[in-house]
Design an enzyme around this catalytic site. Sequence first.
Site: not given
Length: 336
Positions: A207, A261
């Site tokens: 992420k 992400k």
Amino acid sequence: MQEYDFLTTRLRRLRYNPRVRRLAQSVTLDPAKLILPLFVRTGKNQRVPIASMPGNWQLSIDELVKELAQIRDLGIGGVMLFGVPEHKDAIGSDVMSDDGIIAQAIRASKDAVGDDLLIISDVCFCEYTDHGHCGVLKNRGVGPNAPIDVDNDATLTNLVKQTLVQARAGVDMVAPSGMIDGMIGAIRQGFDENGFEHLPIMSYAAKYASAFYGPFRDAAESAPSFGDRRTYQMDPAADPGQALREVELDIEEGADMVMVKPALAYLDIVRLVNDTFPGVPLAAYNVSGEFSMVKAAALNGWIDEKRVVLESLTGITRAGASIIITYWAKDVAAWL
Ligand code: PBG
């Protein structure tokens, strides 16, 4: 007309007939592989629009339950719940309480849809802390540019508390998103020691500290009140190998599924992770900023929303993600 003897292979033969085109496809979208993020707040009959994300709301639990029935009927795989608590404090107590917003929302959701829809919780602290960071803060340092020091190991203890609350409430899967070192191992151990060895973990493994989360922070009221998340989320310019190290560690610590992400600016990472760890289900999060940019252009009549969204999700799938977390899940399920 000139004759071109070399032209024996004509790839356009695969494109004239729509049924031939369909046979030649290998990328297909399936509503059952989509996860819809939902924001839940306190109160009754509340459906508070999120200004920067048209078509998304903060829902009170009674409204959430109505939504879930529709989502289930559309054949969507699951929902990811984010809580917006009544009160925030330094450690995010609300999310560690059996009476907190997220515990209540999970119980009500499972009562409403049973096993027909996966109820997944985003596991983090930023929506629940008054400072908006993803854990317990150690010290702010001095001066406006002092690095934010989230106390890693103290946060692990709280992550275990948070996930046990969610497990007891009946959650189907937890998705830790804080980028805290050791979070997967700590949560796995907490589950295994407390009779939840069957509960899967989807790790937000790679992420990035991304500007594409801007609209989400409005939605979840979780923007950091000072500093940013660069001391825990990944540097977009880091060597891609660092994403592989994050994913590898999370798998070793017990992650059942992993995530990259955001999605669209990180399709190289999606491809790399999928090539390196085949067989580990891989999710990509098509985040709020990616949603809002397309939505804004569509509302202005500048692009064809349906075609742009389906093309984007096709690209994410082609890059190697088999699960997509997207604010368009309902629309896509209806379009397909
Ligand atoms: C953290 C979390 C965030 C998002 C999902 N989980 C925010 C952040 O890291 O700042 C962003 C999702 C999106 O932008 O759609 N709880």
